[in-house]
Design a protein around this motif. Structure first.
Motif, short mmCIF file in Angstrom:
data_model
loop_
_atom_site.label_atom_id
_atom_site.label_comp_id
_atom_site.label_asym_id
_atom_site.label_seq_id
_atom_site.Cartn_x
_atom_site.Cartn_y
_atom_site.Cartn_z
N LYS A 225 10.63 14.26 -15.34
CA LYS A 225 11.85 13.55 -15.39
C LYS A 225 11.51 12.13 -15.78
O LYS A 225 10.36 11.50 -15.87
N LYS B 184 2.78 25.31 -13.61
CA LYS B 184 4.12 25.04 -14.25
C LYS B 184 4.44 23.78 -13.84
O LYS B 184 4.19 23.33 -12.85
N LYS C 207 7.26 20.11 -14.50
CA LYS C 207 8.71 19.66 -14.99
C LYS C 207 8.57 18.29 -15.11
O LYS C 207 7.67 17.64 -14.41
#
Length: 263
Positions: free
Chosen positions: A139, A135, A137
């Motif tokens: 930015k 997983k 993420k």
């Protein structure tokens, strides 16, 4: 809107202190491979890094290409597993950064960073991926200051200057996903010994502050209290050793090997 009403906000004072010279006469870098060993207090091995500098990018001949492969080693590897792959493009005439990308691998995650330097801004994309389940993420960040270097261009620009005793060079450096205000002060000349031999060296003091992305004010950088660097006073003009006082103690990066490369 503030300007429309005649209201202006003072720029941070550090902006007026940034060295904005053109590259000096030591602009050409002999293509080379440099191998550094990192240690605690010069005794306990902590890591190693291999850099290739001064080579023209085969796809973009006007750019210099720099690469770095680094990793933790020895006792440090047991405490902190870390690997780094870094690639940077620098304009060969202006010594300004163009683009860099890096991959940092730790025990629990990987961090992929890309940064573009254009139009007075640094645009960065950082993707953090968990190694357990994949997983991730993302930015995206923007740092708006025109005279910003990446790590490679900072080295190339600094080494190009005369570096006379007493000189001070102030630079904004964006090595990964944050910007720092770095002050380099030339302390003098001395003989310095590394595994590649004893050489004439230029000794510099380094002071570092982090730049807050939101208000552009300088913040203390607790991870590194101070640093000293010795640069070879020869055609290479590359670091022989860096000694840093950081949050885990005294860390050294020492040049172990240096060899020429084909342009």
């Amino acid at each position: 809107l503030p300007l429309a009403f005649g209201v202006t906000e003072a720029l941070p004072t550090w902006m007026s202190q940034v060295t904005k010279l053109q590259p000096g006469k030591f602009q050409k870098v002999p293509p080379c491979e440099l191998v550094y060993n990192m240690s605690w207090n010069g005794i306990v091995k902590a890591g190693e890094a291999k850099l290739q500098l001064g080579v023209r990018d085969p796809k973009e001949p006007n750019y210099l290409l720099g690469t770095c492969e680094g990793k933790s080693a020895g006792l440090a590897k047991r405490l902190w597993y870390y690997k780094l792959l870094f690639r940077s493009q620098v304009d060969s005439d202006s010594l300004r950064p163009v683009y860099f990308e890096s991959t940092e691998t730790e025990k629990k995650e990987k961090v992929f960073t890309k940064s573009w330097f254009a139009n007075g801004k640094v645009k960065s994309e950082e993707v953090t991926q968990k190694r357990s389940d994949g997983k991730s993420k993302t930015k995206e960040r923007v740092f708006a200051y025109e005279h910003t270097h990446d790590l490679l261009s900072a080295v190339l620009f600094l080494r190009s200057l005369p570096l006379d005793n007493g000189d001070q060079i102030n630079m904004v450096i964006h090595p990964s996903n944050s910007a720092y205000f770095a002050k380099f002060r030339v302390l003098g000349r001395e003989k310095f010994t590394t595994p590649i031999g004893t050489q004439n060296a230029i000794k510099l003091d380094i002071q570092l502050n982090k730049i807050d992305r939101d208000d552009l004010q300088l913040k203390s950088y607790k991870k590194m209290k101070k640093a000293t660097i010795w640069i070879s006073e020869d055609a290479y003009r590359m670091p022989l050793e860096i000694r840093s006082e950081v949050f885990i103690g005294s860390v050294r990066a020492t040049l172990e090997a240096r060899k020429p490369l084909k342009p």
